[in-house]
Design an enzyme around this catalytic site. Sequence first.
Site, PDB file in Angstrom:
ATOM      1  N   MET A 101      16.087  17.819 -35.906  1.00 52.17           N
ATOM      2  CA  MET A 101      15.899  18.814 -37.094  1.00 52.17           C
ATOM      3  C   MET A 101      15.726  18.129 -38.516  1.00 52.17           C
ATOM      4  O   MET A 101      17.488  17.086 -38.494  1.00 52.17           O
ATOM      5  CB  MET A 101      17.372  19.603 -36.718  1.00 52.17           C
ATOM      6  CG  MET A 101      17.733  20.205 -35.153  1.00 52.17           C
ATOM      7  SD  MET A 101      19.660  20.505 -34.659  1.00 52.17           S
ATOM      8  CE  MET A 101      19.893  21.264 -36.421  1.00 52.17           C
ATOM      9  N   ILE A 157      23.337  15.119 -31.021  1.00 55.69           N
ATOM     10  CA  ILE A 157      23.086  14.308 -31.626  1.00 55.69           C
ATOM     11  C   ILE A 157      23.225  14.084 -32.638  1.00 55.69           C
ATOM     12  O   ILE A 157      22.359  14.927 -33.622  1.00 55.69           O
ATOM     13  CB  ILE A 157      21.806  12.691 -31.337  1.00 55.69           C
ATOM     14  CG1 ILE A 157      21.779  13.779 -29.455  1.00 55.69           C
ATOM     15  CG2 ILE A 157      21.478  12.365 -31.149  1.00 55.69           C
ATOM     16  CD1 ILE A 157      20.277  13.168 -28.658  1.00 55.69           C
ATOM     17  N   GLY A 187      21.113  16.608 -41.150  1.00 55.49           N
ATOM     18  CA  GLY A 187      19.728  16.349 -40.189  1.00 55.49           C
ATOM     19  C   GLY A 187      19.916  16.234 -38.308  1.00 55.49           C
ATOM     20  O   GLY A 187      21.306  15.321 -39.015  1.00 55.49           O
ATOM     21  N   SER A 188      19.223  15.230 -37.545  1.00 55.74           N
ATOM     22  CA  SER A 188      20.530  15.566 -36.974  1.00 55.74           C
ATOM     23  C   SER A 188      18.767  15.631 -35.676  1.00 55.74           C
ATOM     24  O   SER A 188      17.778  16.255 -35.798  1.00 55.74           O
ATOM     25  CB  SER A 188      21.446  16.246 -36.406  1.00 55.74           C
ATOM     26  OG  SER A 188      21.268  17.401 -36.354  1.00 55.74           O
ATOM     27  N   ARG A 189      20.038  15.806 -33.970  1.00 57.69           N
ATOM     28  CA  ARG A 189      18.440  15.501 -32.914  1.00 57.69           C
ATOM     29  C   ARG A 189      19.413  16.509 -32.101  1.00 57.69           C
ATOM     30  O   ARG A 189      20.581  15.947 -31.572  1.00 57.69           O
ATOM     31  CB  ARG A 189      17.996  14.758 -32.272  1.00 57.69           C
ATOM     32  CG  ARG A 189      17.136  15.146 -31.571  1.00 57.69           C
ATOM     33  CD  ARG A 189      16.533  13.390 -30.643  1.00 57.69           C
ATOM     34  NE  ARG A 189      16.977  12.717 -29.701  1.00 57.69           N
ATOM     35  CZ  ARG A 189      16.558  11.990 -28.551  1.00 57.69           C
ATOM     36  NH1 ARG A 189      16.041  10.937 -29.946  1.00 57.69           N
ATOM     37  NH2 ARG A 189      17.057  11.885 -28.288  1.00 57.69           N
TER      38      ARG A 189
END
Length: 218
Positions: A101, A157, A187-189
């Site tokens: 993301m 995450i 932002g991330s995952r």
Amino acid sequence: MPHSQNSAPSDSRRGVRLARGASPWLLPTVATAALSLVRSRRSGAAKAVAVPATALAAGMLWFFRDPEREIAQGRVISPADGVVQSIMPWKDGRTRVAIFMSPLNVHVNRAPLAGTVTSVEHIPGGFVPAFNKESENNERVVWHFDTELGDIEMVQIAGAVARRIVPYVPQGTKVEQGERIGLIRFGSRVDIYLPEGIEVDVEVGQKTVAGVTRIDRG
């Protein structure tokens, strides 16, 4: 009526609201912008602050948007907006689908299946960029859902910027497929582990829309 869709279309919006958990970032930013705009008529210093403060406030409002979605049909749907970063067979027979993301994506995550939240575990860690392999040791929240396919694991995450994950629902909550379950700021995952025998119907580099893109092949 819900519709099934494997690719990532534009948002199906009946309206847009702000994400829960955004207020610690939004309130001071919007307040600063509003105050500097009011004072800018009488103060050159306030005028100098007003432009970047207003731009930052507008950016925050965009980052924390939470559009309504028409939830797709399918056994497993994407929990996150983003791009499929990797698809990896796991040692226990499951398949991990990792979705990256960016700061431009919607940051609200949704339940990939209907079921009961059996655990929500916060694990402290680092904050390297979410596209980095070492991000697997980042700050994260591990979810487990009891579903018609059995136990489904999902991991939020944190990235280099996103240092706060905000779960919306506690252990024991029954959730509907596509229901909002949490927020990762910036932002991330998000990783989802598909059970053994479930085929993946997305590919690396494909864009996904939370609640809309189907992950498995029916």
